[in-house]
Structures are given as structure tokens and as C-alpha cells.
Design a protein around this motif. Structure first.
Motif, short mmCIF file in Angstrom:
data_model
loop_
_atom_site.label_atom_id
_atom_site.label_comp_id
_atom_site.label_asym_id
_atom_site.label_seq_id
_atom_site.Cartn_x
_atom_site.Cartn_y
_atom_site.Cartn_z
N GLU A 181 0.87 -1.17 0.00
CA GLU A 181 0.00 0.00 0.00
C GLU A 181 0.90 1.22 0.00
O GLU A 181 1.76 1.38 0.86
N PHE A 182 0.72 2.04 -0.99
CA PHE A 182 1.65 3.12 -1.30
C PHE A 182 1.13 4.44 -0.75
O PHE A 182 -0.02 4.80 -0.99
N PRO A 183 1.94 5.21 -0.02
CA PRO A 183 1.48 6.49 0.51
C PRO A 183 1.16 7.50 -0.61
O PRO A 183 1.95 7.71 -1.52
N VAL A 184 -0.02 8.11 -0.53
CA VAL A 184 -0.45 9.09 -1.53
C VAL A 184 0.56 10.22 -1.66
O VAL A 184 0.84 10.69 -2.77
N ARG A 185 1.15 10.63 -0.55
CA ARG A 185 2.10 11.75 -0.57
C ARG A 185 3.33 11.47 -1.44
O ARG A 185 4.05 12.37 -1.82
N SER A 186 3.57 10.19 -1.75
CA SER A 186 4.74 9.81 -2.56
C SER A 186 4.46 9.78 -4.06
O SER A 186 5.39 9.62 -4.84
N LEU A 187 3.21 9.93 -4.46
CA LEU A 187 2.87 9.84 -5.89
C LEU A 187 3.65 10.80 -6.80
O LEU A 187 4.00 10.41 -7.91
#
Length: 117
Positions: A19-25
Motif C-alpha cells: 500500500e503506497f502512501p499518496v504523498r509519494s505519488l
């Protein structure tokens, strides 16, 4: 430059995706009209790992996830809940972006690399 940093949950290590942090997009730009982006990240041993960041293309909730060789990476490095994964990136003069991945484990209050494998 750091692209993503996450302490792993049970689902990150048990499922075949992170699950990938949105802030890293922003560190993983998607081509126009696409909802995914494939890239290669090199570990500390210079082994290339192929990953794919995807986002839902419906609704307001754009929760991203990472898959590709994620499950293989988890198993090879022996990752478990509480370990940390860090992606960094290096923008080249020619416009290319090179990604790196490293895994760490906290022991006695300090984070140590577990990339010897």
C-alpha cells in the motif's frame, strides 16, 4: 532524493502488493491518461527490481499501490511487519530518473540495512 518511505504492515508483507502512501505519488509520474507507471529500482547490491505503481481510476479516493516484483523482493529480503522500505531517486542530467530501494530493520532503537541478500 527520497521518493517514498514506509514502515511495513502485515498486509504489505503478506499480500503481493505494498500500500503506497499518496504523498509519494509525485515521485512516480504517471503518463497522461494512465493510472499506472512501471519502473526499475536497484537495491544496494545493484540488483534491478521491476515495480509498478497503480492508482484507482474511479472515484475520489486515489489510493495507490505497488506491485510487480514486490512479493519476490519481500521474500528475498525476508521482510516482515515493522521493517521499513525506502525508495530514493536520482534525476540524471539527460532527464532520466534512476530509482533505488533499500530495506531496513529496527534493532535496539536503530535502523539497520537488511540488504545483504
Amino acid at each position: 532524493m527520497e521518493a517514498m518511505n514506509k514502515v511495513l504492515s502485515n498486509s504489505d508483507t503478506a499480500n503481493k502488493r505494498l500500500e503506497f502512501p499518496v504523498r509519494s505519488l509525485p515521485a512516480f509520474p504517471m503518463p497522461d491518461g494512465q493510472n499506472s507507471m512501471e519502473f526499475v529500482a536497484f537495491d544496494r547490491l545493484q540488483k534491478p527490481w521491476k515495480f509498478k505503481v497503480s492508482i484507482r481510476n474511479e472515484g475520489r479516493y486515489r489510493k495507490p499501490w505497488l506491485n510487480g516484483e514486490w512479493d519476490d523482493y519481500v521474500h528475498q529480503k525476508g521482510l516482515k511487519k515493522g521493517d521499513k522500505v525506502i525508495f530514493t531517486m536520482d534525476d540524471q542530467e539527460n532527464g532520466d530518473r534512476i530509482y533505488y530501494i533499500r530495506a531496513e530493520r529496527k534493532l535496539f532503537g536503530f535502523w539497520y540495512s537488511i540488504d545483504q541478500q
